[in-house]
Design an enzyme around this catalytic site. Structure first.
Site, PDB file in Angstrom:
ATOM      1  N   CYS A 159       0.860  -1.180   0.000  1.00 36.48           N
ATOM      2  CA  CYS A 159       0.000   0.000   0.000  1.00 36.48           C
ATOM      3  C   CYS A 159       0.899   1.234   0.000  1.00 36.48           C
ATOM      4  O   CYS A 159       1.739   1.381   0.901  1.00 36.48           O
ATOM      5  CB  CYS A 159      -0.856  -0.031   1.262  1.00 36.48           C
ATOM      6  SG  CYS A 159      -1.863   1.428   1.524  1.00 36.48           S
TER       7      CYS A 159
ATOM      8  N   CYS B  49      -1.284   3.738  -6.463  1.00 36.20           N
ATOM      9  CA  CYS B  49      -2.082   3.118  -5.398  1.00 36.20           C
ATOM     10  C   CYS B  49      -2.334   1.698  -5.864  1.00 36.20           C
ATOM     11  O   CYS B  49      -2.694   1.479  -7.036  1.00 36.20           O
ATOM     12  CB  CYS B  49      -3.400   3.863  -5.216  1.00 36.20           C
ATOM     13  SG  CYS B  49      -4.636   2.974  -4.224  1.00 36.20           S
TER      14      CYS B  49
HETATM   15  N1  DGL Z   1      -4.125   0.609  -1.769  1.00 34.88           N
HETATM   16  C1  DGL Z   1      -3.680   1.717  -1.044  1.00 34.88           C
HETATM   17  C2  DGL Z   1      -2.506   2.437  -1.714  1.00 34.88           C
HETATM   18  O1  DGL Z   1      -1.735   1.843  -2.363  1.00 34.88           O
HETATM   19  C3  DGL Z   1      -4.620   2.681  -0.419  1.00 34.88           C
HETATM   20  C4  DGL Z   1      -6.053   2.703  -0.694  1.00 34.88           C
HETATM   21  C5  DGL Z   1      -6.775   3.394   0.447  1.00 34.88           C
HETATM   22  O2  DGL Z   1      -6.981   2.738   1.470  1.00 34.88           O
HETATM   23  O3  DGL Z   1      -7.118   4.569   0.301  1.00 34.88           O
HETATM   24  O4  DGL Z   1      -2.305   3.589  -1.595  1.00 34.88           O
END
Ligand code: DGL
Length: 268
Positions: free
Chosen positions: A75, A181
């Protein structure tokens, strides 16, 4: 148990990191992975840094119960908020992610590089320092609400969101789109279909997998024999989410195998 046989913890706020997980499995098929999606507290990207740090600490406590030998923060948002904190606290290696801006900048041909990420990722010092190094032609595009569409597998909603987003940037002015993301990587086949072929699309999944291999090998804890395995967990409704996670892992494996494939995965 020998350290090399211990599992690797991988987590995200939801399903996004499953795409990263697919890349990790592809690169390191003999490893044992435990994936944790913190769906109960998603999204992270519209929270504060302090809130995300607290949530991450809880997830990591959970994963440590299984004696993990390494942690992958699948993430970008959680990496920016908490990777430095975790690295200061933990003995085991902590691998994080950041928007793959460097390869996009290296392929620069005179146009803009659109960096799609959560609002929190784009505000963090980690991203600002990345911008200083590789951001001369980058335009940060915060995408609040987009991860939720991926979580809900709302393909139509995602298509409308992206059409609106890209309509602000004439394609001929754009050289690259960075998927900053992990959730957005599930939209890669859709984005590929929407943009002219010459526009480069980058994401951090394969690079993160290679980095994990380097770090494990460097510490002598790479698993070189035995069967690999993957366990999927969530703080959300297990019964409802497990089939979704399993389905997305299969789709992510297709995208990881064929990132430029137009129809490697359909739907969202
Ligand atoms: N998947 C996450 C990222 O790479 C974040 C998504 C979220 O929870 O807003 O930033």
């Amino acid at each position: 148990m020998e350290t090399r046989d211990c599992p690797i913890g991988v987590f995200d706020s939801g399903v996004g990191g499953i795409g990263t997980l697919a890349a990790l499995i592809r690169e390191l098929p003999r490893e044992r992975f435990i994936y944790y999606g913190d769906m109960l507290h998603a999204p992270y990207g519209t929270r504060t840094t302090g809130e995300v740090r607290e949530l991450v600490s809880r997830v990591v406590d959970e994963l440590e119960k299984d004696g993990i030998k390494a942690l992958v923060i699948a993430c970008n948002t959680a990496t920016g908020a908490a990777a430095a904190m975790l690295r200061a606290e933990k003995e085991y290696p902590v691998i994080g992610m950041e928007p793959a801006l460097k390869p996009a900048e290296e392929a620069w041909k005179g146009g803009k590089i659109l960096v799609m990420a959560t609002p929190l990722t784009l505000k963090q010092d980690k991203f600002l320092s990345l911008m200083e190094r590789f951001g001369a032609h980058a335009v940060p595009l915060p995408c609040p609400g987009l991860m939720e569409l991926v979580e809900r597998e709302d393909g139509e909603g995602a298509r409308k969101y992206l059409e609106e987003l890209f309509s602000r940037w004439p394609a001929e002015q754009v050289d690259a789109v960075v998927l900053g993301c992990t959730h957005y990587v599930f939209l890669r086949p859709m984005i590929r279909d929407m943009l002219p072929e010459r526009i480069l699309i980058t994401d951090g999944n394969a690079g993160t997998a290679r980095q994990l291999r380097r770090v494990l090998a460097g510490r002598g804890i790479l698993r070189t024999d035995g069967e690999g395995s993957t366990e999927l967990r969530t703080s959300g409704d297990e019964r409802k989410l497990r089939p979704v996670m399993e389905r997305l892992l299969r789709r992510a494996a297709e995208i990881a195998a064929n990132p430029e494939g137009q129809r490697a995965g359909t739907g969202t």
